[in-house]
Design a protein around this motif. Structure first.
Motif, PDB file in Angstrom:
ATOM      1  N   LEU A 173      13.485  -5.351   3.215  1.00  0.00           N
ATOM      2  CA  LEU A 173      12.261  -4.918   3.919  1.00  0.00           C
ATOM      3  C   LEU A 173      11.620  -4.028   2.723  1.00  0.00           C
ATOM      4  O   LEU A 173      12.039  -2.905   2.329  1.00  0.00           O
ATOM      5  N   VAL A 174      10.196  -4.381   2.659  1.00  0.00           N
ATOM      6  CA  VAL A 174       9.415  -3.590   1.880  1.00  0.00           C
ATOM      7  C   VAL A 174       7.937  -3.221   2.414  1.00  0.00           C
ATOM      8  O   VAL A 174       7.624  -4.175   3.131  1.00  0.00           O
ATOM      9  N   ALA A 175       7.848  -2.076   2.391  1.00  0.00           N
ATOM     10  CA  ALA A 175       6.445  -1.469   3.042  1.00  0.00           C
ATOM     11  C   ALA A 175       5.648  -0.731   2.195  1.00  0.00           C
ATOM     12  O   ALA A 175       6.178  -0.058   1.114  1.00  0.00           O
ATOM     13  N   ARG A 176       4.438  -0.571   2.287  1.00  0.00           N
ATOM     14  CA  ARG A 176       3.408   0.260   2.011  1.00  0.00           C
ATOM     15  C   ARG A 176       2.340   0.841   2.743  1.00  0.00           C
ATOM     16  O   ARG A 176       1.944   0.104   3.423  1.00  0.00           O
ATOM     17  N   HIS A 177       2.092   2.218   2.833  1.00  0.00           N
ATOM     18  CA  HIS A 177       1.135   2.753   3.548  1.00  0.00           C
ATOM     19  C   HIS A 177       1.531   2.453   5.148  1.00  0.00           C
ATOM     20  O   HIS A 177       0.681   1.890   5.943  1.00  0.00           O
ATOM     21  N   ASP A 178       2.876   2.559   5.390  1.00  0.00           N
ATOM     22  CA  ASP A 178       3.356   2.358   6.854  1.00  0.00           C
ATOM     23  C   ASP A 178       3.093   0.936   7.104  1.00  0.00           C
ATOM     24  O   ASP A 178       3.187   0.713   8.422  1.00  0.00           O
ATOM     25  N   SER A 179       2.954   0.024   6.244  1.00  0.00           N
ATOM     26  CA  SER A 179       2.643  -1.284   6.654  1.00  0.00           C
ATOM     27  C   SER A 179       3.676  -2.335   6.049  1.00  0.00           C
ATOM     28  O   SER A 179       3.774  -2.288   4.746  1.00  0.00           O
ATOM     29  N   ILE A 180       4.443  -3.105   6.870  1.00  0.00           N
ATOM     30  CA  ILE A 180       5.633  -3.883   6.451  1.00  0.00           C
ATOM     31  C   ILE A 180       4.764  -5.201   5.529  1.00  0.00           C
ATOM     32  O   ILE A 180       4.109  -5.894   6.104  1.00  0.00           O
TER      33      ILE A 180
END
Length: 445
Positions: A44-51
């Motif tokens: 699981l990878v996310a950035r800016h609280d978006s997966i």
């Protein structure tokens, strides 16, 4: 107004395409790692609280041919320490303890208790003997392990160094923190973690007693899992790993834990900033901390029989990388690739399967090389301790790994070296492949 709406719409499209591209790159890395038999689990990878990526790879149960999906449950070993430390900070905020308290306030019978603080336990600066030694692993980890067993186990062990003088990782520190949590709260450690963290974060697929977990999503742990070998691992008793490593969870639940921390749902921002400050090394309160210029990452890995976990949070971007696997191999190389992708760094490594080449065979590649038509650009190839290294002009040597005969690759970025041979079979040069670009080098000596 129409122009503003149009610009906003175009911006959303561009951002969507960019995220999609990043998602594809992330999946490319993880699929390559799976194909190379160096990853089996859930990412699981996310950035800016978006997966950006949430996917299972490989087998939850190899023998039954049950593939991983996003519901798979794993043991996470020492990532448990991030939870234990946070409960301690929560108790401090409730004025039920202070991390400057001496251990003697809670366990006065331990002979070094008056020299050690709770902060020393949190930061692994106590000097207390690490109880997870060879005897523990061989004979005790699969059996119930009471608190009295623990104290008896370390009672005659001297401190490794004066408390608060240095950092040295010891699972004993977090076992004791669990016992302090129980003494202060009057509740079992497991209940406190549920009430303080699991319930508030919405972690409904997490627990402690993996040996007795009954779930269709429970992953089988393997000491070895590849094309030719599948060896099931032992399962430790949760009382023997306890506050240092007993938690099981899913990637989705770990992501909920990550979001709860960003939302300050468990403890205050002030407590988190203290936890994320390294003390006598790179460790804070339950977290390893990296601080490259202008950035801050907090992370913890976990390893327990048949399972490994990687949990990294990129604070300034609300980023998160979670890798859970049910076999025992390292994952730092492609974990770094995931990090570089979400940081928009194009120099990332796509995993490849390496093979072993005898040291005497590597000597054929040793020599000095020069970029065709550009004599200022050179490369020096050497062998060190049975491994092949290449040093470009003005750069330090980097190890390359063999994929097949005459074909090597770097793990620090996505580049490969293809050696060329002359009519007599000797090495005449190499071609450096960097994406779609090719750079031919001639051997000059």
């Amino acid at each position: 107004m129409k122009r503003t709406i149009l610009l906003l719409f175009v911006s959303l499209i561009i951002n969507s395409l960019k995220a999609q591209t990043d998602s594809e790159r992330l999946n490319e890395v993880m699929q390559a790692a799976t194909d190379a038999n160096i990853f089996n689990g859930v990412a699981l990878v996310a950035r800016h609280d978006s997966i950006l990526l949430f996917k299972g790879y490989g087998w939850r149960d190899y023998e039954q041919k049950i593939p991983h999906d996003t519901n798979s449950v794993f043991q996470i070993g020492s990532v448990t320490k991030t939870f234990t430390a946070t409960v301690i900070l929560w108790l401090q905020e409730q004025h039920q303890l202070n991390i400057q308290d001496k251990l003697s306030k809670y366990f006065p019978k331990y002979r070094y208790a008056d020299k050690i603080t709770i902060k020393n336990l949190l930061t692994h600066t106590s000097g207390i003997y690490n109880f997870t030694d060879a005897h523990y692993l061989a004979d005790l980890a699969e059996k119930p392990f009471r608190q009295t067993d623990f104290w008896n186990y370390i009672a005659d062990k001297p401190l490794g160094f004066p408390p608060d003088s240095m950092h040295s990782y010891s699972n004993s520190n977090y076992m004791i923190l669990g016992y302090i949590i129980e003494k202060v709260s009057g509740k079992p450690y497991e209940q406190m973690v549920r009430e303080v963290i699991f319930d508030k974060a919405g972690m409904t697929h997490s627990g402690f007693d993996y040996a007795h977990l009954s779930s269709p999503y429970k992953s089988v742990g393997y000491d070895a899992l590849n094309e030719t070998t599948h060896q099931r691992a032992r399962i430790s008793d949760s009382s023997a790993t306890y506050a240092a490593g007993a938690i099981y969870t899913t990637a989705g639940d770990l992501y909920r834990w990550n979001l709860a921390l960003y939302g300050n749902k468990i403890v205050s921002q002030a407590s988190l900033e203290e936890a994320f400050t390294p003390y006598k090394g790179t460790y804070g309160y339950g977290w390893y901390i990296e601080q490259p210029p202008g950035m801050k990452f907090v992370a913890h890995n976990g390893g327990i029989w048949g399972f490994q976990a990687h949990f990294k949070r990129i604070l300034q971007d609300h980023g998160c990388i979670i890798l859970l696997r049910n076999e025992m191999l390292g994952f730092e190389d492609y974990a770094l690739s995931l990090h570089r992708i979400i940081q928009h760094d194009p120099n990332y490594y796509i995993p490849r399967k390496s093979i072993s080449i005898p040291a005497d065979s590597l000597s054929a590649y040793v020599g000095e090389y020069q970029l065709a038509g550009k004599p200022a650009f050179k490369a020096s190839v050497t062998v060190r301790e049975g491994n092949l290294y290449i040093a470009w002009t003005n750069f330090a040597p980097e190890q390359v790994f063999a994929e097949k005969k005459d074909w090597f690759f770097f793990k620090s970025y996505n580049s490969q070296i293809e050696y060329t041979r002359n009519e007599k079979g000797g090495i005449s040069g190499f071609v450096a492949h960097n994406g779609k670009q090719e750079f031919p080098y001639e051997k000059i000596r």
